[in-house]
Design a protein around this motif. Structure first.
Motif, PDB file in Angstrom:
ATOM      1  N   THR A  75      51.300  29.921  70.916  1.00 17.36           N
ATOM      2  CA  THR A  75      50.580  30.313  72.120  1.00 17.36           C
ATOM      3  C   THR A  75      49.091  30.406  71.819  1.00 17.36           C
ATOM      4  N   LEU A 129      61.868  31.385  82.301  1.00 18.88           N
ATOM      5  CA  LEU A 129      61.035  31.171  83.494  1.00 18.88           C
ATOM      6  C   LEU A 129      61.823  31.508  84.750  1.00 18.88           C
ATOM      7  N   ARG A 136      55.163  33.447  90.352  1.00 22.38           N
ATOM      8  CA  ARG A 136      54.692  33.738  88.992  1.00 22.38           C
ATOM      9  C   ARG A 136      55.053  32.591  88.040  1.00 22.38           C
ATOM     10  N   VAL A 140      52.445  30.242  85.914  1.00 27.14           N
ATOM     11  CA  VAL A 140      52.543  30.058  84.456  1.00 27.14           C
ATOM     12  C   VAL A 140      52.590  28.570  84.126  1.00 27.14           C
ATOM     13  N   ARG A 141      53.410  27.823  84.854  1.00 30.47           N
ATOM     14  CA  ARG A 141      53.480  26.371  84.619  1.00 30.47           C
ATOM     15  C   ARG A 141      52.109  25.722  84.857  1.00 30.47           C
ATOM     16  N   TYR A 144      49.612  26.942  81.881  1.00 31.18           N
ATOM     17  CA  TYR A 144      49.894  26.639  80.481  1.00 31.18           C
ATOM     18  C   TYR A 144      50.527  25.277  80.240  1.00 31.18           C
ATOM     19  N   TYR A 150      42.345  29.427  85.925  1.00 32.09           N
ATOM     20  CA  TYR A 150      42.765  30.625  86.652  1.00 32.09           C
ATOM     21  C   TYR A 150      42.182  30.613  88.060  1.00 32.09           C
ATOM     22  N   LEU A 168      49.524  36.350  85.294  1.00 30.24           N
ATOM     23  CA  LEU A 168      49.774  35.544  84.105  1.00 30.24           C
ATOM     24  C   LEU A 168      50.031  36.417  82.890  1.00 30.24           C
ATOM     25  N   SER A 171      53.454  37.997  83.301  1.00 29.60           N
ATOM     26  CA  SER A 171      54.495  36.963  83.203  1.00 29.60           C
ATOM     27  C   SER A 171      54.695  36.537  81.766  1.00 29.60           C
ATOM     28  N   LEU A 172      53.606  36.376  81.013  1.00 28.10           N
ATOM     29  CA  LEU A 172      53.733  36.012  79.593  1.00 28.10           C
ATOM     30  C   LEU A 172      54.404  37.120  78.798  1.00 28.10           C
TER      31      LEU A 172
END
Length: 181
Positions: A75, A129, A136, A140-141, A144, A150, A168, A171-172
């Motif tokens: 990440t 996911l 959300r 994220v998709r 990333y 953003y 984000l 969600s991460l």
């Protein structure tokens, strides 16, 4: 033999001590995925290769700043690659172009990095996911996998920029908990 999270963390730690062999090992283990991230954002092979070099220079210089904190070292690396590619994309944009230029360059089709990740972790990532709310997961998709900024995501989902950042981040965190659990 597949490179594990611990292997990558160890390589980064050794790179912080200026271990050139560890740097080469990290390059061999991660360059394909990171190149895919750059290519997905820039859509230009030559520029992506240049940015990938910049990414590994940043890794060499900043390896001591990496903190083993439970987050995936990939990440951290993917974030460096994505940000470097977006910086290059912004630099190539002429002042006459509006903010819509970045939006026009986006493509929803899966790119090389998505295919590389899919080879090793797809089922788990897709499963995790699926635990997120639809908006959300889409954010994220977008951030990333598709390289969207953003700001672009905030506009698309009609939320303030700080709200998008919070979405984000949370969600991460939820994905990390799911993948670790």
């Amino acid at each position: 033999m597949a490179t594990t999270r611990a292997d990558i963390e160890g390589m980064i730690a050794r790179i912080a001590g200026e271990d050139r062999a560890a740097f080469l090992d990290l390059y061999d283990a991660t360059s394909a995925k990171l190149f895919g991230v750059c290519l997905r954002v820039l859509k230009d092979r030559g520029e992506s290769e240049d940015v990938l070099q910049d990414v590994f220079i940043k890794v060499w210089k900043n390896a001591g700043r990496y903190n083993v904190n439970g987050l995936s070292p990939m990440t951290w690396l993917i974030t460096i690659a994505r940000n470097a590619a977006i910086d290059r994309l912004r630099a190539r944009k002429t002042p006459a172009e509006g903010g819509e230029a970045l939006d026009r360059l986006q493509d929803a089709a899966p790119g090389p990095e998505a295919q590389a990740v899919a080879a090793s972790e797809a089922r788990e990532v897709v499963r995790c996911l699926g635990t997120l709310d639809d908006d959300r997961a889409a954010a994220v998709r977008g951030a990333y996998l598709d390289g969207e900024t953003y700001q672009t995501l905030a506009a698309r989902f009609d939320v303030p920029l700080n709200t998008m950042r919070t979405w984000l981040r949370r969600s991460l965190q939820k994905l990390r908990e799911c993948l670790d659990g």
